[in-house]
Design a protein around this motif. Structure first.
Motif, PDB file in Angstrom:
ATOM      1  N   ALA A  79       0.803  -1.258   0.075  1.00  0.00           N
ATOM      2  CA  ALA A  79       0.027   0.014   0.194  1.00  0.00           C
ATOM      3  C   ALA A  79       0.949   1.143  -0.142  1.00  0.00           C
ATOM      4  N   CYS A 119       2.348   1.752  -3.443  1.00  0.00           N
ATOM      5  CA  CYS A 119       1.191   2.375  -4.520  1.00  0.00           C
ATOM      6  C   CYS A 119       0.873   3.639  -4.036  1.00  0.00           C
ATOM      7  N   ILE A 120       0.760   4.129  -2.792  1.00  0.00           N
ATOM      8  CA  ILE A 120       0.570   5.644  -2.641  1.00  0.00           C
ATOM      9  C   ILE A 120       1.784   6.708  -2.443  1.00  0.00           C
ATOM     10  N   THR A 160       3.531   6.281  -6.507  1.00  0.00           N
ATOM     11  CA  THR A 160       2.574   5.984  -7.499  1.00  0.00           C
ATOM     12  C   THR A 160       3.143   6.143  -9.028  1.00  0.00           C
ATOM     13  N   LEU A 184      -2.085  13.842  -1.318  1.00  0.00           N
ATOM     14  CA  LEU A 184      -2.804  12.700  -1.309  1.00  0.00           C
ATOM     15  C   LEU A 184      -4.428  13.142  -0.937  1.00  0.00           C
ATOM     16  N   GLN A 237      -6.391  11.647  -3.870  1.00  0.00           N
ATOM     17  CA  GLN A 237      -6.589  10.130  -3.406  1.00  0.00           C
ATOM     18  C   GLN A 237      -7.327   9.510  -2.644  1.00  0.00           C
ATOM     19  N   VAL A 238      -7.362  10.250  -1.521  1.00  0.00           N
ATOM     20  CA  VAL A 238      -8.333   9.733  -0.158  1.00  0.00           C
ATOM     21  C   VAL A 238      -9.702  10.100  -0.632  1.00  0.00           C
TER      22      VAL A 238
END
Length: 156
Positions: free
Chosen positions: A22, A25-26, A29, A121, A124-125
């Motif tokens: 994770a 990926c975060i 990216t 981010l 994305q959240v």
């Protein structure tokens, strides 16, 4: 298998695997995104767009997939969780319908727009929150009727 996966060391390892994946990926990216074609096993190596991609690259991608499946399945509780269990039983229904809102959001250019509008981010959240809301809406019982009609077997 359940005895093995209930051991604290195994659960900790599974949590670390999922967290590392994770985080990659975060926080990485742009480095991880080009690798997504490795996880589509139907693509020939030459079409992945990754220079020098060969059988060993595909083997590593399969190991990553196995590790993620193992990690997630190990962490999923074996007891019922009211909302999650109810919507989990409707996962085929949600999968059946998800293409429509996903396509609309992409056609509208929502993701690039959000990435420019919201810093870091945050966008994305917000996408994760929208995905959860859309998933809950697609799991609404009446939307399961067409699928129920298709999958119902006739009694003889």
């Amino acid at each position: 298998m359940q005895v093995f996966t209930s051991k604290p060391a195994v659960r900790l390892t599974a949590a670390l695997i999922v967290l590392i994946f994770a985080a990659a990926c975060i926080f990485a990216t742009w480095q991880v995104t080009p690798l997504r074609f490795l996880f589509a096993g139907r693509l020939p190596f030459a079409e992945t767009g990754i220079p020098g991609c060969g059988w060993y690259t595909r083997a590593v991608s399969y190991l990553v997939q196995y590790a993620m499946c193992f990690g997630i399945l190990t962490l999923v509780p074996s007891r019922e969780i009211p909302l999650v269990t109810r919507f989990g039983s409707r996962s085929l229904q949600i999968y059946f319908w998800h293409f429509i809102p996903t396509s609309i959001l992409r056609l509208l250019g929502l993701f690039p727009w959000l990435s420019q509008l919201l810093p870091g981010l945050t966008w994305q959240v917000l996408v994760v929150v929208v995905a959860i809301i859309v998933g809950l809406l697609l799991g609404w019982r009446p939307l399961g009727l067409p699928l129920d009609l298709l999958t119902r077997t006739r009694k003889r």
